[in-house]
Design a protein around this motif. Sequence first.
Motif, PDB file in Angstrom:
ATOM      1  N   ILE A 210      -5.744   8.084  -2.065  1.00 52.12           N
ATOM      2  CA  ILE A 210      -5.473   6.687  -2.424  1.00 52.12           C
ATOM      3  C   ILE A 210      -4.090   6.583  -3.061  1.00 52.12           C
ATOM      4  CG2 ILE A 210      -6.175   4.772  -3.920  1.00 52.12           C
ATOM      5  CD1 ILE A 210      -9.048   5.634  -3.508  1.00 52.12           C
ATOM      6  N   LYS A 211      -3.280   5.647  -2.557  1.00 50.27           N
ATOM      7  CA  LYS A 211      -1.906   5.497  -3.039  1.00 50.27           C
ATOM      8  C   LYS A 211      -1.667   4.171  -3.761  1.00 50.27           C
ATOM      9  CE  LYS A 211      -1.131   9.448  -1.193  1.00 50.27           C
ATOM     10  NZ  LYS A 211      -1.101  10.644  -2.076  1.00 50.27           N
ATOM     11  N   TYR A 212      -2.505   3.162  -3.467  1.00 46.83           N
ATOM     12  CA  TYR A 212      -2.392   1.863  -4.126  1.00 46.83           C
ATOM     13  C   TYR A 212      -3.796   1.327  -4.392  1.00 46.83           C
ATOM     14  CZ  TYR A 212       2.426   1.917  -2.403  1.00 46.83           C
ATOM     15  OH  TYR A 212       3.726   2.266  -2.126  1.00 46.83           O
ATOM     16  N   ILE A 213      -3.919   0.569  -5.469  1.00 48.72           N
ATOM     17  CA  ILE A 213      -5.177  -0.112  -5.755  1.00 48.72           C
ATOM     18  C   ILE A 213      -4.877  -1.554  -6.158  1.00 48.72           C
ATOM     19  CG2 ILE A 213      -6.438   1.968  -6.419  1.00 48.72           C
ATOM     20  CD1 ILE A 213      -5.970   1.228  -9.343  1.00 48.72           C
ATOM     21  N   ARG A 214      -5.890  -2.404  -6.034  1.00 52.51           N
ATOM     22  CA  ARG A 214      -5.735  -3.807  -6.432  1.00 52.51           C
ATOM     23  C   ARG A 214      -7.052  -4.292  -7.041  1.00 52.51           C
ATOM     24  NH1 ARG A 214      -2.108  -8.116  -4.673  1.00 52.51           N
ATOM     25  NH2 ARG A 214      -1.223  -6.672  -3.155  1.00 52.51           N
ATOM     26  N   PHE A 215      -6.948  -4.923  -8.197  1.00 52.49           N
ATOM     27  CA  PHE A 215      -8.127  -5.454  -8.880  1.00 52.49           C
ATOM     28  C   PHE A 215      -8.602  -6.726  -8.185  1.00 52.49           C
ATOM     29  CE2 PHE A 215     -10.202  -8.103 -12.040  1.00 52.49           C
ATOM     30  CZ  PHE A 215     -11.115  -7.220 -12.596  1.00 52.49           C
ATOM     31  N   ARG A 216      -9.940  -6.894  -8.089  1.00 52.73           N
ATOM     32  CA  ARG A 216     -10.476  -8.055  -7.372  1.00 52.73           C
ATOM     33  C   ARG A 216     -11.765  -8.558  -8.019  1.00 52.73           C
ATOM     34  NH1 ARG A 216     -11.103  -8.033  -1.287  1.00 52.73           N
ATOM     35  NH2 ARG A 216     -12.979  -6.843  -1.733  1.00 52.73           N
ATOM     36  N   LEU A 217     -11.973  -9.853  -7.874  1.00 53.83           N
ATOM     37  CA  LEU A 217     -13.258 -10.488  -8.145  1.00 53.83           C
ATOM     38  C   LEU A 217     -13.803 -10.943  -6.797  1.00 53.83           C
ATOM     39  CD1 LEU A 217     -12.135 -12.752 -11.131  1.00 53.83           C
ATOM     40  CD2 LEU A 217     -13.164 -10.473 -11.278  1.00 53.83           C
TER      41      LEU A 217
END
Length: 240
Positions: A210-217
């Motif tokens: 994994i190289k990028y992550i994004r927070f989500r609802l």
Amino acid sequence: MPATTMSYVKPSCVGKFIICNSVNTLYMKQKYLISLFALIIFILFGYWAKCQTGTNFFESTSLSKLTPFKYLQRNDVVSIPKPGIILYDCFDTKSIIGNWSNLWMRDKGKVSVDYDLHGINNSRCLLIKSTSTKSWAYSHNKSVEVHEGDIFSFDGFARIQGEKNVSAFIGIAAFDGQNEPIKWNYISEKIDNTEMWTKKNKTFVIPDNIKYIRFRLTGVGIGEFRFDDIFFRKENLSTN
């Protein structure tokens, strides 16, 4: 034969006429250039504002790859952040730019974003209303660059009211080196239809793929989804 009368203009008058005409022409050119320059600035500023707010007026048309518009794009990547808070939102105030991307929904037009005063301790909170049985997602407008071994955490409150199968998730989407999705719900905490404020939290470690992550609802089902006091943090220094 009668004498022919010829008009005579003094050289000084001719010179004055030429000078006045030149000045008027120069003035008109300057006025035109100033108006054109102001129009260009207005267009560029409007496009910049559109990028910052995440507004997309025409889904089939994009200027993002053209010069100079490509330089006005919002930088939506946080490069190797230091330990600390990446996202905090209590939804008490609403800014033009904000912390969130446009709401995504599987059924277009059936999910909306709003705010009300039924948050924690009757504070202002995020309210998402859905009249669809299908899913929706409300993502942080920043993608976070990560390395193997990085430790992140998130927590937040949610309150769900709706039909029997309604539920929400607080979590993380994972992406590869080209920012292509690996898994949309890589890490998530589920909130069921309890009609009570429920706090969820999670700490997790980044693997090597994994190289990028994004927070989500995210959510699914017909109902009202309220969120408050959202935190997303990095807990440690990158070792790579």
